[in-house]
Scaffold this active site. Structure first.
Site, PDB file in Angstrom:
ATOM      1  N   GLY A   1       3.917   3.044  11.084  1.00  0.00           N
ATOM      2  CA  GLY A   1       3.095   4.254  11.126  1.00  0.00           C
ATOM      3  C   GLY A   1       2.643   4.556  12.531  1.00  0.00           C
ATOM      4  O   GLY A   1       3.245   4.126  13.515  1.00  0.00           O
ATOM      5  N   SER A   2       1.536   5.262  12.638  1.00  0.00           N
ATOM      6  CA  SER A   2       1.044   5.730  13.931  1.00  0.00           C
ATOM      7  C   SER A   2       0.325   4.633  14.699  1.00  0.00           C
ATOM      8  O   SER A   2      -0.115   3.631  14.119  1.00  0.00           O
ATOM      9  CB  SER A   2       0.076   6.901  13.729  1.00  0.00           C
ATOM     10  OG  SER A   2      -1.105   6.448  13.081  1.00  0.00           O
TER      11      SER A   2
ATOM     12  N   GLU B   1       4.742  10.485  22.343  1.00  0.00           N
ATOM     13  CA  GLU B   1       5.492  10.853  21.139  1.00  0.00           C
ATOM     14  C   GLU B   1       4.845  12.030  20.430  1.00  0.00           C
ATOM     15  O   GLU B   1       3.623  12.078  20.251  1.00  0.00           O
ATOM     16  CB  GLU B   1       5.572   9.672  20.180  1.00  0.00           C
ATOM     17  CG  GLU B   1       6.375   9.974  18.919  1.00  0.00           C
ATOM     18  CD  GLU B   1       6.290   8.864  17.882  1.00  0.00           C
ATOM     19  OE1 GLU B   1       7.327   8.582  17.250  1.00  0.00           O
ATOM     20  OE2 GLU B   1       5.207   8.290  17.708  1.00  0.00           O
TER      21      GLU B   1
ATOM     22  N   GLY C   1      -3.224   4.454  13.322  1.00  0.00           N
ATOM     23  CA  GLY C   1      -3.305   3.691  12.084  1.00  0.00           C
ATOM     24  C   GLY C   1      -3.154   2.206  12.319  1.00  0.00           C
ATOM     25  O   GLY C   1      -3.861   1.389  11.716  1.00  0.00           O
ATOM     26  N   GLY C   2      -2.228   1.842  13.202  1.00  0.00           N
ATOM     27  CA  GLY C   2      -2.035   0.437  13.517  1.00  0.00           C
ATOM     28  C   GLY C   2      -3.269  -0.186  14.157  1.00  0.00           C
ATOM     29  O   GLY C   2      -3.665  -1.310  13.811  1.00  0.00           O
TER      30      GLY C   2
ATOM     31  N   GLU D   1       5.191  -1.361  13.574  1.00  0.00           N
ATOM     32  CA  GLU D   1       6.089  -0.440  14.273  1.00  0.00           C
ATOM     33  C   GLU D   1       5.331   0.867  14.394  1.00  0.00           C
ATOM     34  O   GLU D   1       4.958   1.472  13.390  1.00  0.00           O
ATOM     35  CB  GLU D   1       7.389  -0.244  13.495  1.00  0.00           C
ATOM     36  CG  GLU D   1       8.393   0.636  14.233  1.00  0.00           C
ATOM     37  CD  GLU D   1       9.274   1.423  13.295  1.00  0.00           C
ATOM     38  OE1 GLU D   1       9.246   2.656  13.364  1.00  0.00           O
ATOM     39  OE2 GLU D   1       9.970   0.786  12.500  1.00  0.00           O
TER      40      GLU D   1
ATOM     41  N   CYS E   1      11.555   7.493  13.698  1.00  0.00           N
ATOM     42  CA  CYS E   1      10.928   6.740  14.777  1.00  0.00           C
ATOM     43  C   CYS E   1      11.857   6.606  15.973  1.00  0.00           C
ATOM     44  O   CYS E   1      11.413   6.293  17.083  1.00  0.00           O
ATOM     45  CB  CYS E   1      10.509   5.363  14.279  1.00  0.00           C
ATOM     46  SG  CYS E   1      11.827   4.476  13.437  1.00  0.00           S
TER      47      CYS E   1
ATOM     48  N   LYS F   1       0.867  -1.174   0.000  1.00  0.00           N
ATOM     49  CA  LYS F   1       0.000   0.000   0.000  1.00  0.00           C
ATOM     50  C   LYS F   1       0.907   1.229   0.000  1.00  0.00           C
ATOM     51  O   LYS F   1       1.613   1.504   0.965  1.00  0.00           O
ATOM     52  CB  LYS F   1      -0.918  -0.018   1.219  1.00  0.00           C
ATOM     53  CG  LYS F   1      -2.048   1.024   1.165  1.00  0.00           C
ATOM     54  CD  LYS F   1      -1.576   2.367   1.627  1.00  0.00           C
ATOM     55  CE  LYS F   1      -2.670   3.407   1.575  1.00  0.00           C
ATOM     56  NZ  LYS F   1      -2.141   4.758   1.930  1.00  0.00           N
TER      57      LYS F   1
END
Length: 506
Positions: A221-222, A373, A225-226, A245, A282, A166
């Site tokens: 990603g965030s 974060e 999103g995860g 991650e 990250c 994606k």
């Protein structure tokens, strides 16, 4: 159908239409093609897949000038950084070729039939095999090394798994270019059609994760999103592994001895680390614990000076820029938190710019929100009085990808106590270094407890291949029906035979 637009983050203006968002029918066709390609990709064997990975690396590097130019226009990361990232991308493809040829990743294990204290044992032979088609989500902040040709793709192909990526909306033109280069090279290497696929658009990503052909998902990603992808996976009739991650604070501890010996060096080095790539790593150090007193003052003053000298930086997307501005402002207004220094304001407005920010607080009154974060060039200095207060502050920190100890020469007592506190929280503990930058190697690991990652094997390092493999045991199988690596006469890879590890030539 919605257009996929490539934007210049330096100006904020749309530059070109790259593609149309991938329709549900097109996503399904790509997933079904990947499923059909899986047996042929596995049957290529270790040597031919190794050659495939090397061919992909060569093809990408042959288009270096074009790839770097488009990636820089889409991300504003700079030609120097992107050239280094492309070199890294080629290196990790070639490293997985080495992994294939060396062969220990298969965990080949043979227990011959025989008597045991439990009674007779049948002939048992175990090997790791490909899990099937893998969905990979490209990251915003690494348009090459963690995107279409990145570590997830490299390790999945090495395992023998077709990949459907994606593309990230922050760099769709880069994603499309490198995908086209890779598909052409893969065909030339004899890879089956469908071994690589690419989709564009948020809905296409959701459709990809939900398709029954997909057997695992790799995501960088965030946390939000995860979690959204995890919800989709949980709604499947057959939930599949998710390797994410997600978020990382990456605390840095400066001991009093380190501050006294090289305070200015540590201060300036830490600012260089948290502003590297506009703070969009990250592994950015988001919390720096510095001792109270004159020696600690040197560290903090150097950090403040370096922050004031830092120029305004361009972030990847409008959403990242908006989130950074809002979150960094909210952090500065927390009780007990103050803004210690700001970088230079941009010379002209426009684009997705951000001004570096350095915040300050006391460990005794540090609000928990300061440990969350904030993506972008911001970090917080927290002053502590003594070991007890330091360890109490670390106990508030969430788990991270990294944790760093800056120590004095030969110092072990306080660093030892800090490491004992940090080891449960981090996947990589650094000494006298800076966490930004993750070497690709056999020994590397790029993970940590939730929310940094949710898996034991992550996207950097050779163990990344383990995510896309599953064990199969062959019991009482005739030699002619076994994989070659499990037959009696095979000696090309390390194997454990009747409990004894045997290496080639031994």
């Amino acid at each position: 159908m919605t257009d996929v637009v490539s934007t210049d983050p330096r100006t904020g203006r749309a530059v070109e239409v790259v593609a149309a968002e991938t329709s549900p029918r097109e996503v399904a066709a790509l997933c079904e093609a990947a499923l059909a390609a899986a047996p042929a990709l596995e049957d290529m064997g270790r040597e031919r897949r190794a050659a495939l990975l090397e061919t992909l690396a060569d093809a990408l590097e042959a288009r270096r000038e074009d790839v770097v130019a488009i990636a820089d226009r889409e991300t504003a990361l700079g030609a120097g950084r992107l050239n280094g990232e492309l070199t890294r991308t080629g290196y990790q493809l070639r490293l997985f070729a080495q992994v294939l040829r060396e062969g220990s990743y298969l965990e080949a294990t043979i227990d011959h039939a025989g008597e045991t204290p439990m009674g007779p044992r049948p002939d048992l032979r175990r090997l790791l095999v490909p899990i099937g088609p893998v969905a990979v989500f490209g990251a915003s902040n690494f348009p090459l090394a963690f995107s279409v040709p990145g570590g997830d793709t490299a390790s999945a192909l090495a395992a023998g798994c077709p990949v459907v990526v994606k593309a990230h909306g922050a760099h769709p033109a880069t994603s499309q270019l490198v995908f086209d280069v890779m598909v052409e090279a893969a065909r030339g290497s004899g890879a089956p059609e469908g071994a690589l696929g690419l989709v564009h658009g948020l809905q296409a990503g959701a459709d990809l994760v939900s398709h029954p052909a997909v057997r695992a998902v790799g995501f960088t990603g965030s946390v939000g999103g995860g979690k959204a992808l995890l919800r989709l996976i949980e709604q499947r009739p057959d939930p599949v592994p998710f390797f994410g991650e997600l978020s990382s604070l990456n605390p840095v501890v400066v001991t009093p001895a380190a501050a006294a010996e090289r305070g200015e060096e540590i201060g300036r080095g830490t600012v260089a680390s948290f502003t590297l790539g506009a703070g969009q790593f990250c592994t950015k150090p988001g919390l720096v614990l510095v001792p109270s007193g004159a020696a600690g003052d040197v560290v903090v003053e150097a950090m403040a000076a370096a922050t004031r000298e830092a120029p305004a930086q361009v972030l990847l997307t409008a959403g990242i820029a908006e989130s950074f501005g809002r979150t960094s402002s909210e952090l500065a207004q927390l009780p007990g938190v103050s803004e210690l220094a700001r970088g230079a304001e941009p010379e002209q407005r426009g684009g997705f710019t951000a001004v570096p920010v350095l915040l300050s607080a006391r460990a005794s009154s540090m609000p928990v929100e300061l440990t969350e974060e904030c993506f972008g060039p911001v970090s917080a200095v927290v002053r502590y009085d003594g070991e007890e207060e330091l360890l109490a502050a670390l106990a508030q920190a969430p788990s991270s990808l990294t944790a760093t100890v800056q120590r004095g020469a030969g110092e072990t007592d306080l660093p030892g106590a800090v490491v004992r506190a940090l080891r449960p929280l981090a996947g990589r503990v650094l000494f006298d270094a800076y966490p930004t930058g993750v070497a690709v190697s056999w020994a590397q690991h790029h993970g940590g407890p939730w929310p940094s990652t949710n898996s034991q094997h992550t996207s950097v390092g050779t163990s990344a291949i383990r995510r896309f493999l599953r064990p199969v045991v062959f019991q009482g199988a005739p030699q002619e029906l076994l994989p070659a690596e499990l037959t009696d006469g095979f000696t090309g890879i390390p194997r454990r035979v009747d409990g004894v590890l045997r290496t080639p030539g031994a």
